[in-house]
Design a protein around this motif. Structure first.
Motif, PDB file in Angstrom:
ATOM      1  N   VAL A 228     -18.530  66.058 -31.053  1.00 34.53           N
ATOM      2  CA  VAL A 228     -19.127  66.148 -29.719  1.00 34.53           C
ATOM      3  C   VAL A 228     -20.512  66.768 -29.807  1.00 34.53           C
ATOM      4  O   VAL A 228     -20.687  67.845 -30.387  1.00 34.53           O
ATOM      5  CB  VAL A 228     -18.249  67.013 -28.786  1.00 34.53           C
ATOM      6  CG1 VAL A 228     -18.901  67.120 -27.404  1.00 34.53           C
ATOM      7  CG2 VAL A 228     -16.846  66.432 -28.664  1.00 34.53           C
ATOM      8  N   ALA A 229     -21.505  66.100 -29.237  1.00 39.46           N
ATOM      9  CA  ALA A 229     -22.857  66.648 -29.109  1.00 39.46           C
ATOM     10  C   ALA A 229     -23.184  66.768 -27.626  1.00 39.46           C
ATOM     11  O   ALA A 229     -22.840  65.898 -26.831  1.00 39.46           O
ATOM     12  CB  ALA A 229     -23.879  65.762 -29.813  1.00 39.46           C
ATOM     13  N   ALA A 230     -23.856  67.864 -27.278  1.00 38.76           N
ATOM     14  CA  ALA A 230     -24.111  68.143 -25.866  1.00 38.76           C
ATOM     15  C   ALA A 230     -25.593  68.321 -25.590  1.00 38.76           C
ATOM     16  O   ALA A 230     -26.351  68.829 -26.418  1.00 38.76           O
ATOM     17  CB  ALA A 230     -23.357  69.399 -25.441  1.00 38.76           C
TER      18      ALA A 230
ATOM     19  N   LEU B 186     -32.444  65.420 -26.639  1.00 36.59           N
ATOM     20  CA  LEU B 186     -31.542  64.275 -26.738  1.00 36.59           C
ATOM     21  C   LEU B 186     -31.541  63.737 -28.170  1.00 36.59           C
ATOM     22  O   LEU B 186     -30.483  63.380 -28.707  1.00 36.59           O
ATOM     23  CB  LEU B 186     -31.957  63.178 -25.760  1.00 36.59           C
ATOM     24  CG  LEU B 186     -31.142  61.881 -25.843  1.00 36.59           C
ATOM     25  CD1 LEU B 186     -29.662  62.141 -25.559  1.00 36.59           C
ATOM     26  CD2 LEU B 186     -31.690  60.831 -24.881  1.00 36.59           C
ATOM     27  N   ALA B 187     -32.722  63.707 -28.805  1.00 35.50           N
ATOM     28  CA  ALA B 187     -32.789  63.264 -30.199  1.00 35.50           C
ATOM     29  C   ALA B 187     -31.960  64.178 -31.091  1.00 35.50           C
ATOM     30  O   ALA B 187     -31.294  63.714 -32.031  1.00 35.50           O
ATOM     31  CB  ALA B 187     -34.242  63.237 -30.664  1.00 35.50           C
ATOM     32  N   ARG B 188     -31.978  65.461 -30.819  1.00 36.77           N
ATOM     33  CA  ARG B 188     -31.153  66.394 -31.598  1.00 36.77           C
ATOM     34  C   ARG B 188     -29.673  66.049 -31.468  1.00 36.77           C
ATOM     35  O   ARG B 188     -28.930  66.069 -32.450  1.00 36.77           O
ATOM     36  CB  ARG B 188     -31.401  67.835 -31.140  1.00 36.77           C
ATOM     37  CG  ARG B 188     -30.619  68.872 -31.940  1.00 36.77           C
ATOM     38  CD  ARG B 188     -30.933  70.285 -31.507  1.00 36.77           C
ATOM     39  NE  ARG B 188     -30.478  70.576 -30.159  1.00 36.77           N
ATOM     40  CZ  ARG B 188     -30.637  71.761 -29.561  1.00 36.77           C
ATOM     41  NH1 ARG B 188     -31.278  72.743 -30.187  1.00 36.77           N
ATOM     42  NH2 ARG B 188     -30.193  71.950 -28.336  1.00 36.77           N
ATOM     43  N   ALA B 189     -29.243  65.729 -30.248  1.00 32.84           N
ATOM     44  CA  ALA B 189     -27.846  65.339 -30.043  1.00 32.84           C
ATOM     45  C   ALA B 189     -27.524  64.043 -30.784  1.00 32.84           C
ATOM     46  O   ALA B 189     -26.455  63.911 -31.390  1.00 32.84           O
ATOM     47  CB  ALA B 189     -27.561  65.193 -28.551  1.00 32.84           C
ATOM     48  N   LEU B 190     -28.444  63.084 -30.767  1.00 39.15           N
ATOM     49  CA  LEU B 190     -28.206  61.818 -31.457  1.00 39.15           C
ATOM     50  C   LEU B 190     -28.192  62.010 -32.973  1.00 39.15           C
ATOM     51  O   LEU B 190     -27.402  61.368 -33.680  1.00 39.15           O
ATOM     52  CB  LEU B 190     -29.283  60.801 -31.064  1.00 39.15           C
ATOM     53  CG  LEU B 190     -29.290  60.355 -29.600  1.00 39.15           C
ATOM     54  CD1 LEU B 190     -30.490  59.452 -29.329  1.00 39.15           C
ATOM     55  CD2 LEU B 190     -27.998  59.646 -29.238  1.00 39.15           C
ATOM     56  N   ALA B 191     -29.047  62.897 -33.489  1.00 37.78           N
ATOM     57  CA  ALA B 191     -29.069  63.167 -34.928  1.00 37.78           C
ATOM     58  C   ALA B 191     -27.760  63.775 -35.406  1.00 37.78           C
ATOM     59  O   ALA B 191     -27.411  63.677 -36.583  1.00 37.78           O
ATOM     60  CB  ALA B 191     -30.236  64.094 -35.269  1.00 37.78           C
TER      61      ALA B 191
END
Length: 259
Positions: A78-80, A149-154
């Protein structure tokens, strides 16, 4: 990966803010939480990414209670993107996005080829490919939003949890973000204030009011003039969007629902 929330109760400072909430996001589905301010949307999301521990009920991730997972196991699933976002990071954009790779790293391990590829791809996905060396603290609100958002996708999660992801974004970047979410086909749970955006991007909507779910279904099933009047206190007509065919809500900005 499927998310199921069962009979969730959350109390903050001795006051119950979420009661008996049950909702689901099926594998690969985008499920939206909508409702007035204070209805409990953010509170529900915080239990999914383990920022809050529920007083009762549970969050199931692929059938397993998320509280039974270790912090690393949970972070790999899970990424938030929460509403509370740091604004004073004295790090570069690339360093911020690379933080998404932390669940896959041993202590003091450097960046490997997979990390580099994931970070580069995530920055490109949010339209920040050329910004890697910029300071995060020097970015505009919308740019920070896209970097986080890029951090969550990474993080390469199976599940994305997003709390008001279109905040601070101009119209073009709102459309691009929602298009990106649709293209991901990754299980996504998000809270949105913009009901037309929710109708466009979400496969399923859960409407919260006073801490409880009062309606669930497809946007077309849920977003009716009657519900909009009862829950949001507005007069509105629901028509077909001339370009997409999605439900389009036309609000009466001259009078509230009671007039």
């Amino acid at each position: 990966m499927r998310i199921a929330i069962e009979d969730l109760d959350v109390a903050l400072s001795g006051r119950t803010v979420v009661s008996g909430v049950g909702l689901v996001a099926e594998d690969g589905e985008i499920a939206g939480l909508v409702g007035p301010n204070g209805s409990g949307k953010s509170t529900v999301l915080r239990t999914v990414y383990r920022h809050l521990r529920p007083h009762a009920g549970r969050v199931l991730l692929g059938g397993a209670d998320i509280r039974s997972l270790t912090a690393v196991q949970s972070a790999r699933q899970v990424a938030a993107l929460p509403q509370e976002r740091g604004s004073d990071f004295e790090l570069s954009v690339r360093e911020i996005v690379a933080m998404g790779r932390t669940p896959y790293k041993r202590a003091f391990a450097g960046e490997d080829r997979t990390d580099t590829e994931r970070v580069t791809a995530a920055l490109a996905q949010v339209g920040m490919a050329g910004a890697g060396r910029r300071r995060f603290s020097a970015l505009s609100g919308g740019e920070r939003q896209r970097v986080l958002l890029a951090r969550a996708l990474a993080q390469d999660p199976k599940v994305l949890v997003l709390d008001e992801p279109t905040n601070h974004l101009d119209v073009r970047h709102q459309v691009e973000l929602l298009t990106l979410l649709r293209a991901q086909r990754r299980t996504t749970l998000l809270a949105l204030h913009d009901l037309n955006a929710a109708a466009s991007v979400c496969d399923r909507l859960h409407v919260l009011h006073d801490g409880s779910v009062v309606a669930s279904g497809t946007p077309r099933e849920v977003l009716t003039p009657e519900l909009l009047a009862e829950v949001f206190g507005v007069r509105a007509a629901v028509v077909e969007h001339p370009l997409t065919g999605d439900p389009l809500i036309a609000f009466d900005h001259r009078a509230p629902a009671g007039v």
